[in-house]
Design a protein around this motif. Structure first.
Motif, PDB file in Angstrom:
ATOM      1  N   GLY A  60      40.815  37.720  42.430  1.00 50.76           N
ATOM      2  CA  GLY A  60      41.126  38.535  41.132  1.00 50.76           C
ATOM      3  C   GLY A  60      41.150  40.049  41.667  1.00 50.76           C
ATOM      4  N   VAL A  61      42.115  40.133  42.904  1.00 53.84           N
ATOM      5  CA  VAL A  61      42.475  41.422  43.099  1.00 53.84           C
ATOM      6  C   VAL A  61      43.118  42.284  41.819  1.00 53.84           C
ATOM      7  N   GLN A  62      42.732  43.666  41.871  1.00 55.27           N
ATOM      8  CA  GLN A  62      43.432  44.565  40.727  1.00 55.27           C
ATOM      9  C   GLN A  62      44.134  45.443  41.428  1.00 55.27           C
ATOM     10  N   GLU A  63      44.989  46.152  40.780  1.00 49.38           N
ATOM     11  CA  GLU A  63      45.926  47.103  41.041  1.00 49.38           C
ATOM     12  C   GLU A  63      45.163  48.110  41.934  1.00 49.38           C
ATOM     13  N   MET A  64      44.289  48.626  41.714  1.00 46.22           N
ATOM     14  CA  MET A  64      43.516  49.665  42.614  1.00 46.22           C
ATOM     15  C   MET A  64      43.449  49.061  43.929  1.00 46.22           C
ATOM     16  N   CYS A  65      43.146  47.819  44.171  1.00 40.35           N
ATOM     17  CA  CYS A  65      42.654  47.300  45.559  1.00 40.35           C
ATOM     18  C   CYS A  65      44.212  47.113  46.041  1.00 40.35           C
TER      19      CYS A  65
END
Length: 196
Positions: A60-65
């Motif tokens: 579930g990688v988010q944009e910040m990561c």
């Protein structure tokens, strides 16, 4: 503008040995100005990490990561560029890689299973997935830049390609596609010079 393609180029020579090289080459330019970024969205970033064993498929990688990974990639590319050009390195690039190196311990911890006994594992809680991926990529960068093959690091000789490779022998291109394009451009230039 970030563009994603599932039809990525094959790995450049050396990318199978050095994850950092594969990482640096995860954004590239194709003829006609087409820009491909395999880390362009959180979903594509998660896929890239999972395919390389750096994160579970459902991380579930988010944009910040994804942004943090793209920033590290640019710092690594700056280090590669400095090495290839034999120029001084930007302190910010060196600092970014060293910061990523120090984010997580790299040693596998001793664990104990009541059935099978002791074993070693680098267990990674979900909140440390990104830190571990960044540390792994930074460590591989350091290994490449300080290892025996560092002197063979070069850029693809086919314009506009911006990928890196480990050159062995006479090959100066990251892929057959780039080699064919460079040979065709040379043939065209020779033919045109005979006409002029």
């Amino acid at each position: 503008m970030r563009e994603i393609s599932t039809a990525a180029l094959p790995p450049a020579p050396g990318a199978e040995q050095y994850l950092a090289l594969d990482f640096a080459d995860s954004a590239y330019v194709l003829p006609g100005g087409h820009f491909i970024d395999l880390l362009g969205t959180p979903e594509s970033t998660n896929r890239w990490l999972a395919e390389r064993g750096l994160a579970p498929a459902d991380a579930g990688v988010q944009e910040m990561c994804a942004t943090q990974l793209r920033v590290l990639r640019e710092h690594i590319r700056a280090l590669f560029a400095a090495r290839v050009a034999r120029q001084p390195v930007l302190p910010a690039a060196l600092s970014a890689v060293n910061d990523a190196l120090s984010r997580t311990p790299t040693a596998a911890l001793l664990r104990w299973d009541e059935t099978n006994g002791p074993y070693r594992a680098a267990l990674c809680p979900p909140n440390e997935i990104l830190d571990r991926a960044l540390a792994t990529l930074a460590a591989d960068t350091a290994d490449l830049l300080t290892g025996a093959e560092a002197g063979f690091l070069t850029t693809c000789a086919s314009v506009p390609c911006n990928r890196y490779l480990i050159r062995h022998g006479r090959r100066h291109w990251c892929s057959t596609r780039c080699g064919d394009r460079a040979r065709a451009a040379r043939a065209y230039a020779r033919a045109k010079s005979k006409v002029d």
